[in-house]
Design an enzyme around this catalytic site. Structure first.
Site, mmCIF file in Angstrom:
data_model
loop_
_atom_site.group_PDB
_atom_site.id
_atom_site.type_symbol
_atom_site.label_atom_id
_atom_site.label_comp_id
_atom_site.label_asym_id
_atom_site.label_seq_id
_atom_site.Cartn_x
_atom_site.Cartn_y
_atom_site.Cartn_z
ATOM 1 N N LYS A 36 -11.407 -83.171 69.595
ATOM 2 C CA LYS A 36 -11.038 -82.826 70.976
ATOM 3 C C LYS A 36 -11.734 -83.764 71.958
ATOM 4 O O LYS A 36 -12.682 -84.479 71.578
ATOM 5 C CB LYS A 36 -11.420 -81.373 71.253
ATOM 6 N N ARG A 131 -15.701 -65.705 73.971
ATOM 7 C CA ARG A 131 -15.050 -66.806 74.657
ATOM 8 C C ARG A 131 -13.571 -66.643 74.367
ATOM 9 O O ARG A 131 -12.901 -65.872 75.022
ATOM 10 C CB ARG A 131 -15.644 -68.133 74.140
ATOM 11 N N TYR A 248 -31.978 -96.525 96.067
ATOM 12 C CA TYR A 248 -31.694 -95.502 97.079
ATOM 13 C C TYR A 248 -32.870 -94.546 97.230
ATOM 14 O O TYR A 248 -33.473 -94.124 96.226
ATOM 15 C CB TYR A 248 -30.465 -94.687 96.680
ATOM 16 N N MET A 296 -24.399 -95.825 91.207
ATOM 17 C CA MET A 296 -23.104 -95.744 90.525
ATOM 18 C C MET A 296 -22.919 -96.877 89.530
ATOM 19 O O MET A 296 -22.412 -96.676 88.425
ATOM 20 C CB MET A 296 -21.964 -95.743 91.545
HETATM 21 C C1 LIG Z 1 -15.824 -77.679 69.721
HETATM 22 C C2 LIG Z 1 -15.635 -76.700 68.628
HETATM 23 C C3 LIG Z 1 -16.055 -76.984 67.322
HETATM 24 C C4 LIG Z 1 -16.920 -78.186 67.003
HETATM 25 O O1 LIG Z 1 -18.248 -77.882 67.392
HETATM 26 P P1 LIG Z 1 -19.474 -78.912 67.232
HETATM 27 O O2 LIG Z 1 -20.644 -78.150 67.723
HETATM 28 O O3 LIG Z 1 -19.148 -80.074 68.090
HETATM 29 O O4 LIG Z 1 -19.562 -79.285 65.799
HETATM 30 C C5 LIG Z 1 -15.688 -76.112 66.318
HETATM 31 N N1 LIG Z 1 -14.996 -74.988 66.584
HETATM 32 C C6 LIG Z 1 -14.621 -74.644 67.837
HETATM 33 C C7 LIG Z 1 -13.882 -73.378 68.057
HETATM 34 C C8 LIG Z 1 -14.933 -75.477 68.906
HETATM 35 O O5 LIG Z 1 -14.584 -75.149 70.146
#
Ligand SMILES: *Cc1c(COP(=O)(O)O)cnc(C)c1O
Length: 353
Positions: A36, A131, A248, A296
């Site tokens: 992801k 969640r 800055y 930046m």
């Molecule tokens: C992002 C996610 C993972 C991967 O988690 P990591 O801590 O990056 O290994 C696995 N399962 C779900 C449901 C997630 O949202």
């Protein structure tokens, strides 16, 4: 590569080595990479293609459009791609068109997906994170009604803290759910859970962060190879006399003669502004302190006594300044750091594709 640009180098051989370590640690379970957020900023397509070559056959993304892009990148490879968001609204047609499997999070999503006659059926059951996912009661009702999913999944809230009592609580609840759906494959653990031991492996594990080099338990793990290396060029070198200030807000005030290197990177490259003052840079075998505020496009570092010249590259994240250490210094998480680098800095991939 223009000499004035920071660059992010992504080592696909290191990614593959981490995949093998996770796979061997969870031996007996399938290791299904999570790609992801564009592979945690490392390039979902590049990561998935290399992991496919290593033997990965199931991939996870969060968003529907991420799944569509990954399907296109994988071409005719028959990979399973699962989408954590599930099947919201009228997503069935798009999921089906890209041969994506939604991880269904609610009774409504299950109805939408099964009404369309779709399989396979993957469901997310919440065991304590609150969640996404079905409640335990909803899952029990669906089991009583004869729902027969092919995969049940849950997610640990505290996998990065091995001693946390919620891990065992969630494991027990998950195992109760497995008893309700005895025909389903089961998946509980992400990176952290893989290192909690075989009880947490079930049929499939879903690592993300540790594939990309982040330690599973909130600190650097030397067994994992470095995937991301962020480097920036020295654009200019200047010498300060006591009383001179840098950047800055004039936050840094020289107390002694100081040689300053100005680097061509900044928070637009994903170097968190909060990295200063506790973070560092690595040059010529030594850790160098950051001077003043990160802006930046520019960062000032202390190069007093260093054999430096404009054009030399300085490491900001990499083998010497680990992702976990850099995140800690900025009060951020390694996840956040990874996904923020690589938007402006050109990315280059090394290692076998
Ligand atoms: C992002 C996610 C993972 C991967 O988690 P990591 O801590 O990056 O290994 C696995 N399962 C779900 C449901 C997630 O949202």
């Amino acid at each position: 590569m223009p000499a004035d640009a920071a660059r992010l180098t992504i080592d696909l051989d290191a990614l593959a080595a981490n995949y093998r370590l996770l796979r061997d640690t969870a031996a007996g379970a399938e290791t299904a990479p999570v790609v992801k957020a564009d592979g945690y900023g490392m390039g979902a397509a590049q990561a998935a293609l290399r992991l496919w070559a290593e033997g990965a056959r199931t991939f996870y993304v969060a968003r529907l459009f991420e799944g569509e892009a990954l399907r296109a990148a994988l071409g005719d490879r028959p990979a399973a791609i699962l989408v954590f968001d599930g099947c919201p609204g009228d997503a069935v047609g798009r999921l089906k068109a890209a041969a994506l499997v939604p991880v269904l999070n609610s009774p409504e999503q299950i109805v939408a997906w099964t009404a369309a006659g779709e399989t396979p059926l993957a469901i997310h059951i919440d065991t304590g994170m609150n969640r996404l996912g079905l409640t335990l009661a909803q899952a029990a009702d669906l089991a009583a009604a004869g729902l027969n999913p092919g995969l049940i999944l849950s997610h640990l809230a505290c996998a990065s803290q091995p001693g946390h009592s919620l891990n065992a609580v969630q494991l027990a609840r998950f195992n109760e759910m497995r008893a309700l759906f005895p025909a389903a494959r089961a998946s509980l653990s992400s990176s952290g859970g893989i290192f909690l031991g075989p009880d947490y492996h079930h049929d499939q594990v879903r690592p993300g962060l540790s594939l990309y080099g982040g330690g599973p338990h909130d600190r650097h793990d030397p067994r994992l190879a470095t995937v991301a290396r962020l480097e920036a060029p020295i654009l200019q070198i200047r010498d300060l006399v006591p009383g001179d200030t840098v950047g800055y807000g004039a936050d840094f005030v020289a107390e002694a003669p100081t040689r300053v290197g100005i680097l061509g990177a900044g928070y637009a490259d994903g170097v968190l502004r909060a990295s200063s003052p506790r973070g560092g840079a690595w040059f010529a075998g030594h850790r160098r302190r950051l001077l003043g505020r990160i802006s930046m496009d520019l960062i000032a570092i202390d190069l007093t006594g260093a054999p430096a010249a404009p054009g030399d590259m300085v490491e900001l994240i990499g083998p010497n300044l680990t992702l976990d250490a850099a995140a800690l210094a900025a009060g951020a998480s390694p996840y956040e750091l990874l996904v923020r680098i690589g938007h402006r800095s050109p990315r280059q991939w090394i290692g076998a594709q």
